[in-house]
Scaffold this active site. Structure first.
Site, short mmCIF file in Angstrom:
data_model
loop_
_atom_site.label_atom_id
_atom_site.label_comp_id
_atom_site.label_asym_id
_atom_site.label_seq_id
_atom_site.Cartn_x
_atom_site.Cartn_y
_atom_site.Cartn_z
N GLY A 9 0.84 -1.20 0.00
CA GLY A 9 0.00 0.00 0.00
C GLY A 9 0.87 1.24 0.00
O GLY A 9 2.09 1.16 0.09
N LYS A 15 -0.30 -0.34 6.44
CA LYS A 15 0.34 -1.63 6.13
C LYS A 15 0.96 -2.28 7.35
O LYS A 15 0.68 -3.45 7.65
CB LYS A 15 1.45 -1.45 5.08
CG LYS A 15 1.06 -0.82 3.80
CD LYS A 15 2.26 -0.59 2.88
CE LYS A 15 3.34 0.29 3.44
NZ LYS A 15 3.00 1.70 3.62
N ALA A 34 13.14 -6.13 10.92
CA ALA A 34 13.18 -4.71 10.57
C ALA A 34 14.27 -4.46 9.55
O ALA A 34 15.39 -4.95 9.70
CB ALA A 34 13.44 -3.89 11.83
N THR A 35 13.93 -3.69 8.52
CA THR A 35 14.90 -3.39 7.48
C THR A 35 15.38 -1.94 7.52
O THR A 35 16.28 -1.57 6.78
CB THR A 35 14.32 -3.67 6.08
OG1 THR A 35 13.19 -2.82 5.87
CG2 THR A 35 13.92 -5.14 5.94
N HIS A 50 7.35 2.54 16.06
CA HIS A 50 6.99 1.17 15.67
C HIS A 50 7.24 0.19 16.82
O HIS A 50 6.39 -0.65 17.12
CB HIS A 50 7.78 0.74 14.44
CG HIS A 50 7.13 1.09 13.15
ND1 HIS A 50 6.63 0.15 12.29
CD2 HIS A 50 6.90 2.28 12.55
CE1 HIS A 50 6.12 0.74 11.23
NE2 HIS A 50 6.28 2.05 11.36
N ARG A 51 8.39 0.30 17.45
CA ARG A 51 8.72 -0.62 18.56
C ARG A 51 7.74 -0.49 19.71
O ARG A 51 7.28 -1.48 20.26
CB ARG A 51 10.14 -0.38 19.05
CG ARG A 51 11.18 -0.95 18.13
CD ARG A 51 12.58 -0.76 18.70
NE ARG A 51 13.53 -1.10 17.67
CZ ARG A 51 14.49 -2.00 17.82
NH1 ARG A 51 14.63 -2.63 18.95
NH2 ARG A 51 15.30 -2.27 16.84
N ARG A 53 4.68 0.63 19.64
CA ARG A 53 3.35 0.17 19.24
C ARG A 53 3.25 -1.35 19.30
O ARG A 53 2.21 -1.89 19.68
CB ARG A 53 3.05 0.66 17.83
CG ARG A 53 1.63 0.31 17.38
CD ARG A 53 1.30 0.87 16.03
NE ARG A 53 2.06 0.20 14.98
CZ ARG A 53 2.50 0.79 13.88
NH1 ARG A 53 2.29 2.07 13.69
NH2 ARG A 53 3.17 0.12 12.97
#
Length: 168
Positions: A9, A15, A34-35, A50-51, A53
């Site tokens: 998306g 996403k 994780a990239t 992100h972490r 959440r």
């Protein structure tokens, strides 16, 4: 359930959150690959968001370049979320790696899931044609990579405004 779900998306389409939700209904432990690479304060903040959440229950594996190797090294049948392919592709482009080799290796690994695997990527081909060669090359390479992964995926979800649309 050894299946690959590809979640694609636009920016801020939901996403990552949807991928996290899909993984979180499965038994723990959950693995997050994780990239992203934190080159500046803004990216550090995004990674921290992100972490936080995700919360507890997630094992995070950092794989900014050797994503295929990180996936290969995982124990079998664990739920895995890879976030995201476009950052991984960017990392390889900036390192001037052979994209055909790297993308083929990744597609081969993802074609043989050993558990429920969820892979996130950005849809980058629906906007305007970029005004510079590097951005056009990125758009083209990301489009080719997304097609390759969609072809081997069991399920493809297109995220639009936080809503998943089943494409495949």
């Amino acid at each position: 359930m050894n299946r690959l779900t590809f979640i694609i998306g636009g920016a801020r389409s939901g996403k990552s959150r949807h991928g996290e939700e899909l993984v979180a209904i499965l038994p723990r432990p959950w693995i997050y690959i994780a990239t992203a690479q934190a080159y500046d304060d803004e990216m550090c903040e995004r990674i921290a968001t992100h972490r936080s959440r995700r919360g507890d229950g997630w094992l995070t594996v950092d794989a900014p370049l050797d994503l295929a190797g990180a996936i290969e090294a995982l124990p079998g049948d664990r739920p895995v979320l890879v976030d995201c392919l476009t950052l991984w592709l960017t990392n390889h482009m900036l390192a001037d790696h052979d994209l055909e080799v790297e993308c083929a290796r990744l597609a081969d690994i993802l074609a043989k899931p050993r558990g429920p695997w969820f892979v996130v990527s950005n849809e980058v081909g629906q906007g305007i044609v970029p005004d510079n060669a590097l951005a056009r090359r990125f758009r083209d390479e990301a489009g080719r990579l997304n097609q390759r992964i969609a072809a081997v995926a069991d399920t493809v979800l297109l995220m639009v405004a936080g809503l998943p649309l089943k494409v495949k």
